[in-house]
Design a protein around this motif. Structure first.
Motif, PDB file in Angstrom:
ATOM      1  N   PHE A 172     -11.515   3.262  -9.870  1.00  0.00           N
ATOM      2  CA  PHE A 172     -11.281   3.143  -8.430  1.00  0.00           C
ATOM      3  C   PHE A 172     -10.049   3.968  -8.105  1.00  0.00           C
ATOM      4  CE2 PHE A 172      -9.862   1.408  -4.455  1.00  0.00           C
ATOM      5  CZ  PHE A 172     -11.024   1.043  -3.798  1.00  0.00           C
ATOM      6  N   SER A 173     -10.143   4.769  -7.049  1.00  0.00           N
ATOM      7  CA  SER A 173      -9.027   5.648  -6.711  1.00  0.00           C
ATOM      8  C   SER A 173      -8.427   5.299  -5.358  1.00  0.00           C
ATOM      9  CB  SER A 173      -9.485   7.106  -6.731  1.00  0.00           C
ATOM     10  OG  SER A 173      -8.418   7.963  -6.385  1.00  0.00           O
ATOM     11  N   THR A 174      -9.111   5.667  -4.274  1.00  0.00           N
ATOM     12  CA  THR A 174      -8.572   5.448  -2.934  1.00  0.00           C
ATOM     13  C   THR A 174      -9.516   4.576  -2.121  1.00  0.00           C
ATOM     14  OG1 THR A 174      -9.608   7.497  -2.166  1.00  0.00           O
ATOM     15  CG2 THR A 174      -7.319   7.630  -2.906  1.00  0.00           C
ATOM     16  N   PHE A 175      -8.943   3.861  -1.177  1.00  0.00           N
ATOM     17  CA  PHE A 175      -9.720   3.009  -0.288  1.00  0.00           C
ATOM     18  C   PHE A 175     -10.304   3.840   0.855  1.00  0.00           C
ATOM     19  CE2 PHE A 175      -6.825   0.114  -2.367  1.00  0.00           C
ATOM     20  CZ  PHE A 175      -7.569  -1.039  -2.533  1.00  0.00           C
ATOM     21  N   PRO A 176     -11.344   3.338   1.514  1.00  0.00           N
ATOM     22  CA  PRO A 176     -11.843   4.021   2.711  1.00  0.00           C
ATOM     23  C   PRO A 176     -10.740   4.163   3.753  1.00  0.00           C
ATOM     24  CG  PRO A 176     -13.396   2.339   1.990  1.00  0.00           C
ATOM     25  CD  PRO A 176     -12.171   2.173   1.149  1.00  0.00           C
ATOM     26  N   TRP A 177     -10.744   5.287   4.434  1.00  0.00           N
ATOM     27  CA  TRP A 177      -9.658   5.597   5.368  1.00  0.00           C
ATOM     28  C   TRP A 177      -9.715   4.688   6.588  1.00  0.00           C
ATOM     29  CZ3 TRP A 177      -5.325   8.130   4.932  1.00  0.00           C
ATOM     30  CH2 TRP A 177      -4.594   8.420   6.081  1.00  0.00           C
ATOM     31  N   LEU A 178      -8.545   4.201   6.988  1.00  0.00           N
ATOM     32  CA  LEU A 178      -8.434   3.344   8.162  1.00  0.00           C
ATOM     33  C   LEU A 178      -7.510   4.002   9.181  1.00  0.00           C
ATOM     34  CD1 LEU A 178      -8.014  -0.200   6.561  1.00  0.00           C
ATOM     35  CD2 LEU A 178     -10.088   0.902   7.360  1.00  0.00           C
ATOM     36  N   PRO A 179      -7.962   4.178  10.412  1.00  0.00           N
ATOM     37  CA  PRO A 179      -7.098   4.767  11.438  1.00  0.00           C
ATOM     38  C   PRO A 179      -6.123   3.738  11.998  1.00  0.00           C
ATOM     39  CG  PRO A 179      -9.243   4.276  12.366  1.00  0.00           C
ATOM     40  CD  PRO A 179      -9.325   3.924  10.908  1.00  0.00           C
ATOM     41  N   LEU A 180      -5.051   4.225  12.586  1.00  0.00           N
ATOM     42  CA  LEU A 180      -4.042   3.365  13.203  1.00  0.00           C
ATOM     43  C   LEU A 180      -3.771   3.828  14.629  1.00  0.00           C
ATOM     44  CD1 LEU A 180      -1.307   2.826  10.442  1.00  0.00           C
ATOM     45  CD2 LEU A 180      -3.095   1.258  11.159  1.00  0.00           C
ATOM     46  N   THR A 181      -3.452   2.889  15.478  1.00  0.00           N
ATOM     47  CA  THR A 181      -3.049   3.226  16.838  1.00  0.00           C
ATOM     48  C   THR A 181      -1.582   3.642  16.847  1.00  0.00           C
ATOM     49  OG1 THR A 181      -2.364   0.974  17.341  1.00  0.00           O
ATOM     50  CG2 THR A 181      -4.678   1.530  17.730  1.00  0.00           C
ATOM     51  N   THR A 182      -1.148   4.127  17.985  1.00  0.00           N
ATOM     52  CA  THR A 182       0.251   4.526  18.127  1.00  0.00           C
ATOM     53  C   THR A 182       1.183   3.344  17.897  1.00  0.00           C
ATOM     54  OG1 THR A 182      -0.399   6.218  19.719  1.00  0.00           O
ATOM     55  CG2 THR A 182       1.923   5.582  19.689  1.00  0.00           C
ATOM     56  N   THR A 183       0.805   2.181  18.401  1.00  0.00           N
ATOM     57  CA  THR A 183       1.640   0.987  18.222  1.00  0.00           C
ATOM     58  C   THR A 183       1.757   0.618  16.751  1.00  0.00           C
ATOM     59  OG1 THR A 183       0.907   0.169  20.374  1.00  0.00           O
ATOM     60  CG2 THR A 183       1.931  -1.421  18.889  1.00  0.00           C
ATOM     61  N   ASP A 184       0.637   0.659  16.041  1.00  0.00           N
ATOM     62  CA  ASP A 184       0.672   0.319  14.617  1.00  0.00           C
ATOM     63  C   ASP A 184       1.496   1.328  13.827  1.00  0.00           C
ATOM     64  OD1 ASP A 184      -0.919  -1.885  15.035  1.00  0.00           O
ATOM     65  OD2 ASP A 184      -2.777  -0.792  14.709  1.00  0.00           O
ATOM     66  N   ARG A 185       1.347   2.599  14.160  1.00  0.00           N
ATOM     67  CA  ARG A 185       2.141   3.616  13.469  1.00  0.00           C
ATOM     68  C   ARG A 185       3.625   3.430  13.763  1.00  0.00           C
ATOM     69  NH1 ARG A 185      -2.064   7.084  15.366  1.00  0.00           N
ATOM     70  NH2 ARG A 185      -0.660   8.070  16.870  1.00  0.00           N
ATOM     71  N   HIS A 186       3.925   2.999  14.978  1.00  0.00           N
ATOM     72  CA  HIS A 186       5.320   2.746  15.342  1.00  0.00           C
ATOM     73  C   HIS A 186       5.893   1.589  14.528  1.00  0.00           C
ATOM     74  CE1 HIS A 186       8.931   2.504  17.710  1.00  0.00           C
ATOM     75  NE2 HIS A 186       8.646   1.280  18.129  1.00  0.00           N
ATOM     76  N   VAL A 187       5.075   0.568  14.283  1.00  0.00           N
ATOM     77  CA  VAL A 187       5.526  -0.570  13.474  1.00  0.00           C
ATOM     78  C   VAL A 187       5.868  -0.113  12.060  1.00  0.00           C
ATOM     79  CG1 VAL A 187       4.810  -2.757  12.458  1.00  0.00           C
ATOM     80  CG2 VAL A 187       4.249  -2.256  14.829  1.00  0.00           C
ATOM     81  N   LEU A 188       4.973   0.660  11.448  1.00  0.00           N
ATOM     82  CA  LEU A 188       5.230   1.139  10.091  1.00  0.00           C
ATOM     83  C   LEU A 188       6.440   2.058  10.047  1.00  0.00           C
ATOM     84  CD1 LEU A 188       1.648   1.879   8.696  1.00  0.00           C
ATOM     85  CD2 LEU A 188       3.102  -0.094   8.273  1.00  0.00           C
ATOM     86  N   SER A 189       6.542   2.948  11.015  1.00  0.00           N
ATOM     87  CA  SER A 189       7.668   3.879  11.043  1.00  0.00           C
ATOM     88  C   SER A 189       8.993   3.143  11.174  1.00  0.00           C
ATOM     89  CB  SER A 189       7.482   4.866  12.196  1.00  0.00           C
ATOM     90  OG  SER A 189       8.594   5.722  12.315  1.00  0.00           O
ATOM     91  N   SER A 190       9.007   2.101  11.991  1.00  0.00           N
ATOM     92  CA  SER A 190      10.236   1.332  12.166  1.00  0.00           C
ATOM     93  C   SER A 190      10.651   0.643  10.875  1.00  0.00           C
ATOM     94  CB  SER A 190      10.032   0.293  13.271  1.00  0.00           C
ATOM     95  OG  SER A 190      11.137  -0.573  13.357  1.00  0.00           O
ATOM     96  N   ASN A 191       9.682   0.074  10.171  1.00  0.00           N
ATOM     97  CA  ASN A 191      10.007  -0.584   8.905  1.00  0.00           C
ATOM     98  C   ASN A 191      10.426   0.420   7.836  1.00  0.00           C
ATOM     99  OD1 ASN A 191       9.246  -3.706   8.896  1.00  0.00           O
ATOM    100  ND2 ASN A 191       7.789  -2.661  10.226  1.00  0.00           N
ATOM    101  N   GLU A 192       9.821   1.601   7.854  1.00  0.00           N
ATOM    102  CA  GLU A 192      10.233   2.645   6.911  1.00  0.00           C
ATOM    103  C   GLU A 192      11.697   3.022   7.119  1.00  0.00           C
ATOM    104  OE1 GLU A 192       7.565   5.777   7.762  1.00  0.00           O
ATOM    105  OE2 GLU A 192       5.781   4.661   7.150  1.00  0.00           O
TER     106      GLU A 192
END
Length: 602
Positions: A172-192
């Motif tokens: 097993f290598s990679t999972f199926p790709w999941l898109p993110l909304t702008t809000t979700d990307r903002h959440v991840l970016s903030s935590n990063e």
């Protein structure tokens, strides 16, 4: 069979149950989970489809007639319907339905009157096979004049084998790709950005937020497809010995990585469950954050009295506020536009339409460079090996609490790496496998050095707590090391690939009598690897084991001789024979005297 149970529900007295069963069947057909070849074998299906119109409440008339219209294209379905009297039934039904449905009934009746030879051949996706004709060898035609010697040599030379760079070692290598909304990307970016901060309190709170909320809200593979959070967590493990603050952050990072590993295992089981398989590919996956997180936000409104209430968790844009879910920055988005407190209350209580949410999300997806992100994503084998690489330094010099946290993480990591990489990695010639092999060998070497360090660090002049710490570390690391070897390295390949530090550590494990009594399977596995890798150390182990067994027999012999009552001289002589083999080590003269006495009484 599951299909039979669903078909029986088509005849249920409750219209809601009948309707749900019909939708179930239509959905399975649409997503290719069942095909018409399965349906036309079920006579009961046609009975219930015709009786559908005899109930007082008749929903989904058009769907039932449309399904019948598709089924009558196949001879078995035509035969079932004709036997059930469908021609007469549908002819009478035609006068009692709407004009648009009369056309459907006409199509069904036309299908019932088609001769069997005109019916198209049945197609079943379940049993379709592709037969590829093998290419015939090309005949070499020679001209009138014979070719020269160079041509003969060129023609007779075997073709050069092509370099095969296919990766064979991946389960097993990679999972199926999941898109993110702008809000979700903002959440991840903030935590990063919070994890890269120099503020230890902010990093600590961010780890708490990730572990307790974010990793519960987002599918775990999101952190592989946007790997900066994972990379930041792994980087927190490197300065773990710089000071007390870094040590605490490393413990938090280990907890986050363990939680992520647990979530990954659950997601791996989810994707492997055939019950969730669908051949229909949507832009927004049913298990993506678009469908999951919005449902959470709508069904879990905030209970906070105000956005300014205190919270130990860091806010996405700097504002603190008690939030029940992962991102929860609805108030920040409103406050940034200068809205009043009344607007905050409206933003918390308003529930957007699911259709509106879907339209907004699909528009927001366009701004994400999917191809670039997919090239940068982290695979499951890469994550597992990265965790293994970070573990040995922490196991060697970490505190008791640190070692326990690392071992808990490795327990999850071993499960994942067994699901991701096969034992074929040692024979795989691809570039990916070569990189993984180099890293795994480095991990095994470092782990062996850490085991030897703890085994040799315990001395009698140290406090009992320190001795217990080193002993616990050595035994626990021995279990992890052997299980890692059993997962990835076949015993017969140990002689070629097992690093010398790990071989030395396995030698120490083989000589550890308490460990062999408590974990006999682990001890036997360590001995098997040692035999393949280092014949000299294995020979020492064998002689040591034989001497230990002989001394044990000597003790048992002396104990049995002193017992009163009738003695079994045959068993005593067998013990004496084994006991004499270790006489050169202990040179216990009373043993010889007792053996002579026993022999004189026989």
């Amino acid at each position: 069979m599951v299909l039979t149970g669903i078909i029986k529900k088509l005849g249920h007295q409750l219209a809601e149950i009948r309707e749900r069963a019909l939708k179930n069947i239509l959905s399975k057909v649409e997503h290719n989970l069942i095909c018409y070849a399965d349906l036309i074998q079920e006579r009961l299906l046609f009975v219930h489809l015709l009786e559908w119109f005899n109930f007082p409440t008749v929903p989904m008339k058009e769907e039932v007639l449309s399904l019948l219209n598709r089924l009558v294209k196949y001879p078995p379905a035509v035969q079932h319907l004709v036997d059930l009297g469908a021609v007469e039934f549908l002819s009478k039904l035609r006068a009692n339905v709407e004009p648009n449905l009369q056309a459907e009934i006409d199509g069904i009746l036309d299908g019932l009157f088609i001769l069997p030879s005109e019916v198209p051949a049945l197609y079943s996706a379940s049993y379709q096979t592709n037969q590829t004709e093998l290419p015939q060898p090309t005949e070499i035609l020679t001209g009138y004049f014979p070719p020269d010697g160079s041509s003969f040599q060129q023609r007779d030379a075997p073709p050069r084998p092509a370099v095969n760079q296919a990766v064979k070692c991946l389960k097993f290598s990679t999972f199926p790709w999941l898109p993110l909304t702008t809000t979700d990307r903002h959440v991840l970016s903030s935590n990063e950005s919070s994890l890269r901060s120099s503020n230890h309190t902010l990093i600590w709170n961010t780890c708490e937020l990730l572990k307790d909320v974010i990793m519960q809200d987002f599918p775990a593979e999101i952190f592989f497809q946007r790997p900066r959070v994972v990379q930041s967590l792994l980087s927190l493990l490197k300065p773990a010995f710089a000071g007390d603050g870094e040590h605490r952050l490393a413990l938090q990072s280990l907890s986050c990585l363990q939680q992520l590993s647990v979530c990954l295992r659950n997601r791996l089981n989810f994707h492997r469950d055939p019950g969730f398989f669908s051949s229909k590919q949507d832009t927004v996956s049913q298990n993506s954050s678009l469908s999951y997180c919005h449902e959470v936000r709508v069904t879990h409104p905030s209970q906070n009295p105000s956005p300014g209430s205190s919270s130990p968790r860091p806010s996405v844009v700097g504002r603190t506020g008690q939030r029940p879910r992962g991102d929860g920055q609805d108030w920040d988005a409103v406050s940034s536009s200068g809205s009043s407190g009344h607007a905050h209350a409206d933003s918390r209580t308003s529930v957007p339409s699911p259709l509106d949410v879907a339209h907004v999300d699909l528009r927001e997806l366009d701004s994400e460079d999917t191809l670039e992100l997919q090239l940068q994503q982290l695979s499951l084998p890469q994550f597992c090996v990265a965790v293994l690489q970070a573990a040995p330094p922490l196991l060697r010099a970490g505190s008791r609490q640190m070692i326990i946290r690392v071992l808990e993480l490795l327990a999850e990591d071993l499960i994942l790496i067994g699901e991701a990489i096969s034992a074929d990695i040692w024979e795989d010639s691809s570039l990916f496998a070569a990189d993984m092999k180099e890293k795994l060998l480095g991990v095994l070497g470092s782990l062996g050095e850490a085991m030897s360090y703890h085994r040799s660090s315990g001395s009698l002049d140290q406090p009992e707590a320190v001795l217990g710490h080193h002993r616990m570390a050595f035994v626990s690391m021995s279990l992890v090391a052997v299980r890692l070897l059993q997962t990835l390295l076949p015993v017969e390949k140990a002689g070629h690939f097992l690093p010398e530090p790990m071989s030395a550590a396995l030698f120490l494990v083989s000589l550890d009598m308490p460990l062999s009594l408590e974990y006999p399977d682990i001890h036997d596995a360590a001995v098997a690897y040692l035999e393949q890798q280092n014949s000299e150390n294995y020979s020492i182990y064998k002689r040591t084991a034989e001497a230990a067994y002989s001394i044990e027999c000597a003790c048992n012999f002396l104990s049995d001789v002193e017992k009163e009552g009738e003695k079994n001289f045959l068993e005593l002589m067998e013990l004496a024979d084994q006991a004499l083999r270790s006489f050169s080590y202990h040179q216990h003269i009373p043993l010889v005297k007792e053996i002579v006495c026993v022999c004189s009484k026989m």
